[in-house]
Enzyme design. Structure first.
Site, PDB file in Angstrom:
ATOM      1  N   GLY A  92       0.790  -1.224   0.000  1.00  0.00           N
ATOM      2  CA  GLY A  92       0.000   0.000   0.000  1.00  0.00           C
ATOM      3  C   GLY A  92       0.823   1.275   0.000  1.00  0.00           C
ATOM      4  CG  HIS A 122       2.741   0.678  -5.197  1.00  0.00           C
ATOM      5  ND1 HIS A 122       3.077   1.773  -4.445  1.00  0.00           N
ATOM      6  CD2 HIS A 122       3.278  -0.377  -4.541  1.00  0.00           C
ATOM      7  CE1 HIS A 122       3.761   1.401  -3.380  1.00  0.00           C
ATOM      8  NE2 HIS A 122       3.921   0.108  -3.416  1.00  0.00           N
ATOM      9  CE  LYS A 172      13.237   1.136  -4.542  1.00  0.00           C
ATOM     10  NZ  LYS A 172      12.342   0.878  -3.438  1.00  0.00           N
ATOM     11  CD  GLN A 231       9.565  -8.186  -3.095  1.00  0.00           C
ATOM     12  OE1 GLN A 231       9.600  -7.932  -1.903  1.00  0.00           O
ATOM     13  NE2 GLN A 231       8.808  -7.507  -3.925  1.00  0.00           N
ATOM     14  CB  SER A 239      10.639   3.888  -2.178  1.00  0.00           C
ATOM     15  OG  SER A 239      10.480   3.273  -0.914  1.00  0.00           O
TER      16      SER A 239
HETATM   17  P1  AMP Z   1       5.794  -2.527  -1.744  1.00  0.00           P
HETATM   18  O1  AMP Z   1       4.431  -1.957  -1.521  1.00  0.00           O
HETATM   19  O2  AMP Z   1       6.906  -1.596  -1.459  1.00  0.00           O
HETATM   20  O3  AMP Z   1       5.956  -3.893  -1.115  1.00  0.00           O
HETATM   21  O4  AMP Z   1       5.916  -2.779  -3.307  1.00  0.00           O
HETATM   22  C1  AMP Z   1       4.931  -3.543  -3.991  1.00  0.00           C
HETATM   23  C2  AMP Z   1       5.434  -3.838  -5.377  1.00  0.00           C
HETATM   24  O5  AMP Z   1       5.687  -2.603  -6.054  1.00  0.00           O
HETATM   25  C3  AMP Z   1       6.758  -4.625  -5.399  1.00  0.00           C
HETATM   26  O6  AMP Z   1       6.705  -5.598  -6.431  1.00  0.00           O
HETATM   27  C4  AMP Z   1       7.769  -3.553  -5.694  1.00  0.00           C
HETATM   28  O7  AMP Z   1       8.920  -4.037  -6.351  1.00  0.00           O
HETATM   29  C5  AMP Z   1       6.985  -2.639  -6.613  1.00  0.00           C
HETATM   30  N1  AMP Z   1       7.573  -1.292  -6.648  1.00  0.00           N
HETATM   31  C6  AMP Z   1       7.844  -0.504  -5.584  1.00  0.00           C
HETATM   32  N2  AMP Z   1       8.428   0.642  -5.994  1.00  0.00           N
HETATM   33  C7  AMP Z   1       8.538   0.560  -7.337  1.00  0.00           C
HETATM   34  C8  AMP Z   1       9.073   1.417  -8.347  1.00  0.00           C
HETATM   35  N3  AMP Z   1       9.611   2.588  -8.055  1.00  0.00           N
HETATM   36  N4  AMP Z   1       9.014   0.996  -9.626  1.00  0.00           N
HETATM   37  C9  AMP Z   1       8.485  -0.204  -9.939  1.00  0.00           C
HETATM   38  N5  AMP Z   1       7.962  -1.059  -9.043  1.00  0.00           N
HETATM   39  C10 AMP Z   1       7.993  -0.686  -7.764  1.00  0.00           C
END
Ligand code: AMP
Length: 289
Positions: A36, A42, A154, A158, A190
């Site tokens: 979220g 996202h 990113k 993972q 982020s």
């Molecule tokens: P998170 O909510 O941070 O766990 O991220 C959820 C998903 O969004 C994960 O697959 C992340 O790799 C992706 N994500 C987060 N930041 C970015 C970004 N700047 N560009 C592309 N994907 C992202």
């Protein structure tokens, strides 16, 4: 391009019932797992999912098992109403928004671990992090049973770990890795960027500038990993508030450090600005994963 109906489910029972119905009429399902506090990164994953399936499920769960005891679980930014609106505007069909009790019955005794890959890079300073990620993603795959799932580049480590988990445990899902979305000044988007104060935020783009320089070095023919790493380090150290956790030039297959840069080699970094830990990565030789 707003859709009229975005359904929100909080329980495994309810989302399974809905997805069984959709599957029975031949719909393909895509999953975008998130914690979220959406930004364009996202939302770009929702776009990719929409292109590759009929029904886009976004899961929104701040997963406690991937946070260490001294990490930011309690202060992780949250705003469900905003996320719901953004996901709807972007054309998601379903949000899965469970609470912790729904995901982790007490006692919870079963974990999924991808060995080796989860102990290097970010795994060195965050020893239980990837165990939490693989466990929650395995659970989400079992709950949603998606045809495809989209992850961001990113979090390169993972994505590599999840691909390995899927291969090793025969999950019937195709993993798609989508490119990094950046701010105009190059900082990778982020949810944690909101922690940066204005001085830190000003200096943070040094990370991407250093990575860009590294790509240029490689393009000019420098293939020695140590020299490229040294250059990145020197660049980042020009920012007074930056504290480097690691800079590693690794092979995408096993995340092991390389001596010589070749196709499939990428550089991953973790850099602290104050109390905020930022990560980024780039391919050093342009190749599709
Ligand atoms: P998170 O909510 O941070 O766990 O991220 C959820 C998903 O969004 C994960 O697959 C992340 O790799 C992706 N994500 C987060 N930041 C970015 C970004 N700047 N560009 C592309 N994907 C992202």
């Amino acid at each position: 391009m707003e859709k009229k109906h975005l359904k929100v489910y909080n329980t495994i029972y309810d989302i399974r019932k809905e997805l069984a119905l959709l599957r029975s009429v031949g719909k393909t399902i895509g999953l975008v797992p998130t914690m979220g506090y959406f930004h364009e990164g996202h939302l770009s994953l929702i776009d990719v999912a929409r292109k590759n399936c009929d029904i886009v499920v976004v899961s929104l769960f701040v997963n406690p098992t991937q946070f260490g005891p001294n990490e930011d679980l309690a202060k992780y930014p949250r705003d469900f109403e905003r996320d719901e609106r953004l996901a709807k505007e972007r054309g998601a069909d379903i949000i899965f928004y469970p609470d912790t009790r729904e995901m982790y019955p007490d006692p919870f005794l079963t974990y999924v671990v991808t060995e080796k890959l989860s102990g290097v890079l970010c795994g060195e300073s965050r020893p239980i992090h990837f165990r939490g990620v693989t466990t929650v993603v395995a659970k989400l795959f079992n709950i949603v049973q998606p045809d495809i799932a989209v992850f961001g580049r990113k979090d390169a480590q993972q994505a590599i770990i999840i691909k390995k988990m899927v291969a090793d445990l025969n999950f019937p899902v195709e993993i798609i890795v989508a490119p990094i979305i950046r701010e105009a000044d190059g900082l990778a988007m982020s949810s944690r960027n909101t922690y940066l104060n204005s001085k830190e935020r000003k200096q943070a783009p040094i990370i991407y500038r250093a990575l860009q320089k590294a790509i240029e070095m490689v393009q000019r023919g420098e293939l020695d990993a140590e020299s490229v790493e040294r250059s990145i380090r020197q660049q980042i150290e020009t920012a007074p508030l930056a504290r480097i956790e690691y800079i590693e030039i690794v092979n995408e297959k096993n995340l092991e450090p390389v001596k010589t840069i070749e196709p499939g080699t990428f550089v991953a970094v973790a850099v602290w600005f104050g109390k905020t830990r930022l990560i980024d990565n780039v391919d050093l030789i342009d190749l599709e994963w």
